[in-house]
Design an enzyme around this catalytic site. Sequence first.
Site, PDB file in Angstrom:
ATOM      1  N   CYS A 179       0.209   3.503   2.980  1.00 30.38           N
ATOM      2  CA  CYS A 179       0.776   2.919   4.205  1.00 30.38           C
ATOM      3  C   CYS A 179       2.287   3.153   4.247  1.00 30.38           C
ATOM      4  O   CYS A 179       2.861   3.436   5.307  1.00 30.38           O
ATOM      5  CB  CYS A 179       0.486   1.422   4.266  1.00 30.38           C
ATOM      6  SG  CYS A 179      -1.269   1.021   4.240  1.00 30.38           S
ATOM      7  N   CYS A 210       0.839  -1.195   0.000  1.00 36.88           N
ATOM      8  CA  CYS A 210       0.000   0.000   0.000  1.00 36.88           C
ATOM      9  C   CYS A 210       0.877   1.249   0.000  1.00 36.88           C
ATOM     10  O   CYS A 210       1.700   1.438   0.905  1.00 36.88           O
ATOM     11  CB  CYS A 210      -0.915  -0.021   1.221  1.00 36.88           C
ATOM     12  SG  CYS A 210      -1.748   1.535   1.541  1.00 36.88           S
ATOM     13  N   ASP A 241      19.025  16.272 -33.994  1.00 41.89           N
ATOM     14  CA  ASP A 241      20.308  16.740 -34.501  1.00 41.89           C
ATOM     15  C   ASP A 241      20.649  15.842 -35.694  1.00 41.89           C
ATOM     16  O   ASP A 241      20.188  14.702 -35.773  1.00 41.89           O
ATOM     17  CB  ASP A 241      21.366  16.609 -33.406  1.00 41.89           C
ATOM     18  CG  ASP A 241      22.760  16.917 -33.917  1.00 41.89           C
ATOM     19  OD1 ASP A 241      22.951  17.975 -34.509  1.00 41.89           O
ATOM     20  OD2 ASP A 241      23.642  16.053 -33.743  1.00 41.89           O
TER      21      ASP A 241
END
Length: 701
Positions: A14, A11, A385
């Site tokens: 948590c 979690c 480039d």
Amino acid sequence: MKEYKIQGLSCANCAADMERQVRQLTNGGTAELKFNTSKLVVHEDVNLDEVKSILKADGAALVEDDHDHDHSPRVPYMVIVSAILFGCTFFVRDLLPYYAVILLYVSAMLISGYSTFVKGAKNLFRFKFTIETLMTVALIGAVAIGEWREATIVAILFGLNEFLEGMGMEKARHSMEKLLQIAPKQATLLMPDGEHRVVAIDSLKTGDMVLVKAGEKIPSDGVVVSGVSSVNEAAITGESLPVEKFTGDSLFGGSLNNEGTLEVKITKAYKDSSLARILHLVEEAQETKTPTELFINRFSKYYTPFIMLVSIMVMLLPPLLFNGGWEAWLYQGLAVLIVGCPCALILSSPIAIVSGITKNARNGILVKGGSFLELLGKIDTIAFDKTGTLTKGKPSVQMAKSFDDDFYRIAGSIEKNSSHPIARAVMEHESVAAEQLFEASELKAIPGEGIEAVIDGKSYWMGNERLISRLELDDNRKEDIDSLKNGGYTLVITACEDRIMGIFGVADEIREESREMIHELQRAGITQTVMLTGDHKKTAEKIASKVGVSRVYAGLLPEEKVEKINKLSNRSKVAMIGDGINDAPALAAAHLGIAMGKGTDSAIETADIVLMQDHLGKLPASVRIAKKVNRVIKLNLTLALGLKLVALFLTIPGLLTLWIAILADMGATVLVTLLSLSVLVERRKSSERPAANKQAARQLG
């Protein structure tokens, strides 16, 4: 600082709460609990017993010795036992006294929901409105109105839901950990006296000699001193085909020696090697928060209290205003609490982001953070480039016009001792390489023009147009010169005292994969491709037309590239791709900077994404992965909120039940997890196979 592996971390909220608690400990102020990588970084003087206690309260644990740790999700034994007990109770409930049935339901409820209830009760007293708080209130409410069976189902399904959440995150972490395990642990050091000693790679220093046998990994970046072998560089570049290595060739640490034995001189200590840099970038990338994740985190803070408010309104308003039954609407309110759990919502982004970063890293594409991956999926304009990006950055003779039988021989005789890139290009031309060359003397450089040499007592010149300005040119020679100039070639003219002997048209060689790559980018949703180059306009336009770039800006200085990027950025989302030190300002100015991995360190450090290959063949795949991640996250959010809305609408006719609510929440979690993990199994289309791979296959026969 010391790093520990954490198990049982499922979690994100948590994890953030545990991090706050650890930081309140003595010497814990700098602690970091990384949810995506499941690691705790903490000061070595912090009290580990207190840390373990904080983790244990949330069902997590410290793994002090991670060598043999199994990272697979833990089987939810308590949930299984609880489900079996519930099933038995359901079938025998008519045969037992009422109190015995209640006792069995309570037992099943406590077995699977005890930890949730304890955490939720603590949070409730602290006025912290978390997922566990919602579940605890729902369980207490269900028990209060005598819905023992429903309360038990809620406890079991929520326990299963937590397991599925953890499993999804662990799958994503495990995929990343497999990637991070490519680093070799030991190396065979060659001592000055000829002895071999096995040492940890961390102890290797620049200049050390190591022995790498067939089947072993190269311990760090180095160069082959002796031996010949094929080396698999897939761990670094993502290329599956092996590369032949000979004396003098460079090696990436972490690549696999396939065949022969190599003696390798270490050129970088492991901590500075390409592999170490890759692993560091990948690991750091997992912990960065995307704008979507930050929004979800902010939204969740208000979402949970809002759901509790809605639940209270569902419980009170119908009975007070419409004469509804108190028990029935209390039940409906509890169901609203459950369906409102933000589990799926919180998981909508992190698993998909980690999966996308992992998938790209397997392809040799390093995304330095989730925010950059999310942004890559929104890019509609890519600026390139030219030199070293769309082209190889190596001049070659593309055209040659000979007006004298000795042209190639004289040209080779003048250039053979020069190290200039254009001289090397002339020497590599097949007609020059086939000649028996003269010995040139009195070689003299003429600034801004070229070189003068004497061969067999006669003077010759080789260089640009200024060198032959004193010669009288007929219309044919002028036409030849103009033709090559208009074709975008750099002219290298060979002349004697009275005439032009021949002309080389030199140009930077276009990468084999450039045209196909531009086409695939357009198919992937890139609407505009732009070339920014310091080269002159004719050359730039010729290359652009060959590769399919839509717009060209030529003759640009580094600061002018930045100006063009800024103008493009005002109208669209722009990524800039380059490989040189002069590209670094433009990479920084773009919304997203992408560097070639074999380019300069400054470009790589400045860039947000690094391509570890020496080509752009895998760039379209990276764009597709990023776009898929963004699509998955949007779909996840839609499902997470959509299923909850559908369930909430069931409260209007009073049809929402506790088990429907928890199934809706769990269903959203399962769908979100599976969709996020699908990013890892995306298959590359055959059309995206880079031309560089095809060329390598031909070379290997």
